[in-house]
Enzyme design. Structure first.
Site, PDB file in Angstrom:
ATOM      1  N   LYS A 122      15.380  -1.032   2.508  1.00 39.25           N
ATOM      2  CA  LYS A 122      15.324  -2.468   2.229  1.00 39.25           C
ATOM      3  C   LYS A 122      15.647  -2.794   0.785  1.00 39.25           C
ATOM      4  O   LYS A 122      16.436  -3.691   0.526  1.00 39.25           O
ATOM      5  CB  LYS A 122      13.919  -3.024   2.544  1.00 39.25           C
ATOM      6  CG  LYS A 122      13.608  -3.101   4.031  1.00 39.25           C
ATOM      7  CD  LYS A 122      13.106  -1.784   4.560  1.00 39.25           C
ATOM      8  CE  LYS A 122      12.641  -1.889   5.991  1.00 39.25           C
ATOM      9  NZ  LYS A 122      12.302  -0.553   6.525  1.00 39.25           N
ATOM     10  N   ASP A 168       2.984   5.083   2.172  1.00 40.39           N
ATOM     11  CA  ASP A 168       4.284   4.716   2.724  1.00 40.39           C
ATOM     12  C   ASP A 168       4.799   3.568   1.855  1.00 40.39           C
ATOM     13  O   ASP A 168       4.248   2.461   1.898  1.00 40.39           O
ATOM     14  CB  ASP A 168       4.141   4.274   4.184  1.00 40.39           C
ATOM     15  CG  ASP A 168       5.492   4.012   4.842  1.00 40.39           C
ATOM     16  OD1 ASP A 168       5.525   3.780   6.056  1.00 40.39           O
ATOM     17  OD2 ASP A 168       6.526   4.032   4.131  1.00 40.39           O
ATOM     18  N   TRP A 187       2.908  -0.139  11.383  1.00 41.85           N
ATOM     19  CA  TRP A 187       4.254  -0.025  11.923  1.00 41.85           C
ATOM     20  C   TRP A 187       4.195   0.817  13.193  1.00 41.85           C
ATOM     21  O   TRP A 187       3.584   1.890  13.217  1.00 41.85           O
ATOM     22  CB  TRP A 187       5.139   0.639  10.878  1.00 41.85           C
ATOM     23  CG  TRP A 187       6.567   0.840  11.244  1.00 41.85           C
ATOM     24  CD1 TRP A 187       7.409  -0.067  11.822  1.00 41.85           C
ATOM     25  CD2 TRP A 187       7.339   2.020  11.026  1.00 41.85           C
ATOM     26  NE1 TRP A 187       8.651   0.486  11.971  1.00 41.85           N
ATOM     27  CE2 TRP A 187       8.650   1.761  11.490  1.00 41.85           C
ATOM     28  CE3 TRP A 187       7.069   3.276  10.470  1.00 41.85           C
ATOM     29  CZ2 TRP A 187       9.667   2.705  11.415  1.00 41.85           C
ATOM     30  CZ3 TRP A 187       8.086   4.212  10.401  1.00 41.85           C
ATOM     31  CH2 TRP A 187       9.376   3.919  10.873  1.00 41.85           C
TER      32      TRP A 187
END
Lengths: 415, 426
Positions: free
Chosen positions: A252, A216, A135
């Site tokens: 999300k 993560d 990311w």
């Protein structure tokens, strides 16, 4: 007026990911398609607020006893406990032994930043190894936190899968004690995850070199549709009794994007150490924003706590409803993968596109190069990040053909 | 501490056990020291733990009504009713809610501010006042790396933490005058004059925390003039607009003076107190620039600092603010409710002073009514504070700062008596 002391400040480049949406918004074409930022969309292309979230929201608004006092520095206690259970498993010995300190943070980003700052202050190794690619915000987060960033091989463009040998070599040659960032599931941007067997090898290697895992976890439940399956990598490391850090996001999997809800957990060897670690985390947080925002965490706690023991076919609690809605989102994305794969097959688009259905989670690393990406933007008004990452969540049955046409054109005409 | 960590680690490496499992590994964090408790927030923790029925919390600065209860403003409740079920929760832009920021700038710079019209203000939504200060401190470090920040003595303790964590060197300037329990104006002006040209000065726009001592309008004009002469950068922390006098326009007076005098200022604004949105973490950082182009550049750089900290700010609180300020009726209701809060505090100041005077205290307590805002710097010593806590179960920070918001008609007599008892022999 006197000369500004900031005269010399130049305009920063657009954030590569969020800048895609900015460009998309400016486009006037009726066929435009935003496959940039990773926010879920329905079949109708609309953002989705989960029904359980709406319920939780209503119950909060309707409760006259609710106040808006400051949360403690480490956030809402109940939220923290429930978050730790969610990622580690409710029966995790680490939790039962009080060895886990969990602090509420601002979504995944905030959790990574607070964890990074803690490490920069209190850990003896100042280097964090992050996967190549990762990311876009990861290197900035850790650099500003005070760590230096190195990369380990991860993605193999040839196979569009995992460069497992490269990964093992690079982690194997990392200095003892180095921090290693691991995507718990649904690697962003590639969608390529290690298998369970590969995770076990990674775990053994890391423990033998005392490498410190920093997970993560931004997609728990969102990748496979199963909260437990998506937490397996983390739980393997917690189960071996060692220490690790985990950044969780509810952006999300609960659709709480803008509410900025997340948690940082640090699994320690003893509860005494966990207590001391927690006190030091407060010193990182206080000068950053004092205490975290109340609203989103309250919604999450409302849902996670409503978890009765279910009889078969009789399970109306919010937690259960959440898992159903979560699975529906994951399933829709998996369906989009299959539809896109079939559409490219039908068009006879040159190349092997099976990675579209092998990769997992919100994103597909298409393998398109930046010229092809630019071509698709110009000719087909399709927006994605220049690394060829598309958000499957932005696709629908209606728009898959348009995307397939664009990919086909890009591959055959623009290389 | 780093040496201790290294010593601990080298022991582990030499005595390496099993290669595969991690059970033989010691903790990396064994030598992490327990951090001291936050001096302000620790007070409330101690208060909550106290079983005494007489206990009084005049520690943390959160408003309480006359029954000692937290308040959610009616305008906020209504805004939340309108929002619930109606808004999606998509990411805000990195700079936050445009609408909320627009309304917030009007409060600080003025409804008809030319600077807003000319788009000269770089502004982003921030995580309340703390987040706004921290973003500015990080920005200052990055773009004025040789600068230092001058911080008043005393100040909100977290100011020191913020600029320290941003790695900006700190200096202090005189502010509070203990003898008069007012402003040490002469020493303040000396410090402004003696600071190297182009220093950054942190100013409390109104209702100074923790002293409640504000410069008068004339004093602000002189401060502004001298700061201009020296080319210093004025950064305002405005956490109490509306909450101090009851009138937001009046509370912005210092800022308006500086704007008239042509300074390019920065401002941290917070809705924690004046809208009672404490836990929602809603605020705004603004930097006044020379022109629109520079404002765009500065804003983009502020966003670059926010992105690796939290990506984008929380939406809920911003929606509440923009719903209220964007609706004339709700805004008008808010202004009324802010005035009620400010008036109650002013009333409690009067009551506390009168009670102390009636008890025949040998000391002067006029500073209680001369100071303004949520806090009163009582002048009590840490030992006297400890005595207040031990014997009377009254909780406040050891610098003698009383949060007037915690004072009620029900406890003001008890509080006055206790203060009198611990101070009458001093």
């Amino acid at each position: 007026m006197a000369d500004s002391v900031f005269n010399h400040v130049v305009r920063a480049p657009e954030d590569p990911i969020l800048g895609v949406t900015v460009a998309y918004n400016k486009d006037t074409s009726p066929n435009k398609l935003n496959l940039g930022v990773g926010a879920y969309r329905t079949e109708e292309g609309k953002p989705l607020v989960l029904s359980v979230v709406r319920q939780a929201e209503q119950s909060l608004v309707n409760d006259p006893s609710r106040v808006k006092e400051y949360l403690p520095i480490i956030g809402l206690a109940e939220f923290n406990k429930l978050s730790a259970k969610l990622i580690c498993g409710a029966d995790s010995p680490a939790i039962q032994e009080n060895r886990v300190t969990t602090v509420q943070c601002l979504s995944g980003t905030g959790s990574l930043r607070v964890g990074g700052e803690f490490l920069a202050r209190h850990y003896h190794e100042r280097t964090i190894y992050i996967p190549q690619p990762t990311w876009g915000n990861h290197p900035k987060v850790f650099t500003l936190a005070g760590l230096s960033v190195k990369y380990y091989r991860y993605y193999d463009p040839g196979t569009r899968g995992l460069d497992f040998q490269g990964l093992l070599e690079d982690l194997g040659s990392a200095p003892s004690g180095a921090v290693v960032l691991l995507h718990a599931c649904a690697h962003n941007p590639t969608g390529v995850d290690p298998t369970v067997e590969q995770w076990e090898q990674i775990r053994q290697l890391m423990r033998s070199k005392q490498l410190l895992p920093f997970f993560d976890s931004a997609y728990q439940g969102f990748a496979s549709g199963s909260l437990d399956a998506d937490a397996q990598s983390v739980r393997m490391f917690v189960a071996d009794g060692g220490e690790c850090l985990v950044a969780q996001s509810y952006a999300k999997n609960m659709g709480l994007y803008g509410e900025r809800v997340g948690a940082l957990s640090i699994v320690c060897k003893t509860s005494d150490v966990a207590g001391k670690v927690e006190s030091q985390l407060k010193l990182v947080i206080r000068p950053m924003y004092s205490n975290p925002p109340l609203h989103g965490a309250s919604i999450v706690a409302t849902i996670l706590r409503d978890n009765q023991i279910c009889l078969p076919h009789i399970c109306r609690d919010m937690y259960n409803e959440w898992t159903i809605e979560l699975k529906a989102m994951a399933d829709r994305i998996i369906s989009m993968r299959h539809q896109l794969f079939e559409a490219l097959k039908t068009r006879g688009t040159p190349g092997d596109w099976s990675h579209i259905i092998k990769q997992i989670g919100m994103f597909t690393f298409t393998g398109l190069n930046s010229e092809q990406v630019a071509f698709m933007r110009q000719e087909y008004h399709i927006y994605m990040t220049s690394d060829g990452r598309i958000s499957m969540a932005g696709l629908s049955s209606r728009t898959v053909p348009h995307l397939a046409d664009a990919i086909h054109a890009a591959v055959t005409r623009a290389s | 501490m780093a040496a201790a960590v290294r010593a601990g680690v080298s022991g582990r490496i030499l005595g390496r056990g099993s290669a595969v499992g991690a059970r033989s590994m010691s903790s990396w964090w064994r030598s992490v020291e327990p951090a001291p408790k936050d001096p302000i927030l620790g007070v409330t923790e101690a208060f909550l733990a106290d079983p005494s029925p007489d206990k009084v919390n005049v520690g943390v600065g959160a408003y309480r009504d006359d029954n000692g209860k937290p308040v959610v403003l009616e305008c906020v409740r209504e805004a939340e009713r309108r929002i619930a079920g109606n808004q999606n929760m998509e990411y805000l832009p990195m700079g936050g809610s445009v609408k909320m920021v627009e309304e917030t700038l009007k409060l600080a710079y003025g409804e008809d501010s030319e600077f807003i019209k000319d788009k000269r203000i770089a502004a982003v939504q921030a995580l309340s006042g703390t987040g706004a200060c921290r973003l500015f401190a990080d920005f200052q470090k990055r773009f004025s790396p040789d600068s230092q920040i001058y911080i008043p003595v005393p100040t909100w303790a977290n100011h020191h933490n913020i600029w320290r964590d941003a790695h900006v060197p700190q200096r202090t300037y005189h502010y509070y005058h203990p003898e008069s329990k007012g402003l040490d104006f002469a020493a303040l002006m000396d410090d402004v004059k003696n600071a190297p040209n182009g220093s950054f000065f942190l100013l409390h726009a109104c209702a100074h925390n923790p002293t409640g001592v504000d410069p008068s309008e004339d004093q602000w004009r002189e401060i502004s003039y001298q700061i201009k002469v020296k080319g210093h950068f004025p950064f305002f922390d405005m956490a109490y607009q509306g909450f101090a006098s009851g009138d937001p326009e009046r509370d912005a007076k210092a800022i308006r003076i500086f704007l008239e005098d042509g300074h390019a200022i920065g401002i941290a604004q917070s809705y924690a107190k004046n809208m009672g949105l404490y836990g929602q973490r809603v605020g705004c950082l603004s930097v006044l620039c020379e022109d629109e182009k520079q404002a765009i550049a500065v804003k983009s750089q502020l966003q670059q600092l926010a992105r690796p900290m939290y990506s984008n700010p929380p939406v809920h609180g911003a929606l509440v603010v923009s719903t209220i300020l964007g609706d004339p009726e709700l805004k008008s209701l808010w202004l009324k409710e802010v005035k009620v809060m400010a008036d109650r505090i002013i009333g409690m100041r009067t009551a506390l002073r009168e009670n102390l005077e009636k008890l025949g205290s040998p000391l002067s307590w006029k500073h209680i009514t001369e100071q303004i805002g949520m806090f009163c710097y009582s002048g009590m010593t840490p030992e006297q504070v400890d005595q207040l806590t031990k014997e009377y179960h009254i909780y406040l920070t050891r610098n003698g700062r009383i949060s007037m918001a915690g004072v009620t008609t029900g406890n003001v007599g008890y509080l006055a008596n206790a203060i009198n008892e611990v101070t009458k022999s001093s």
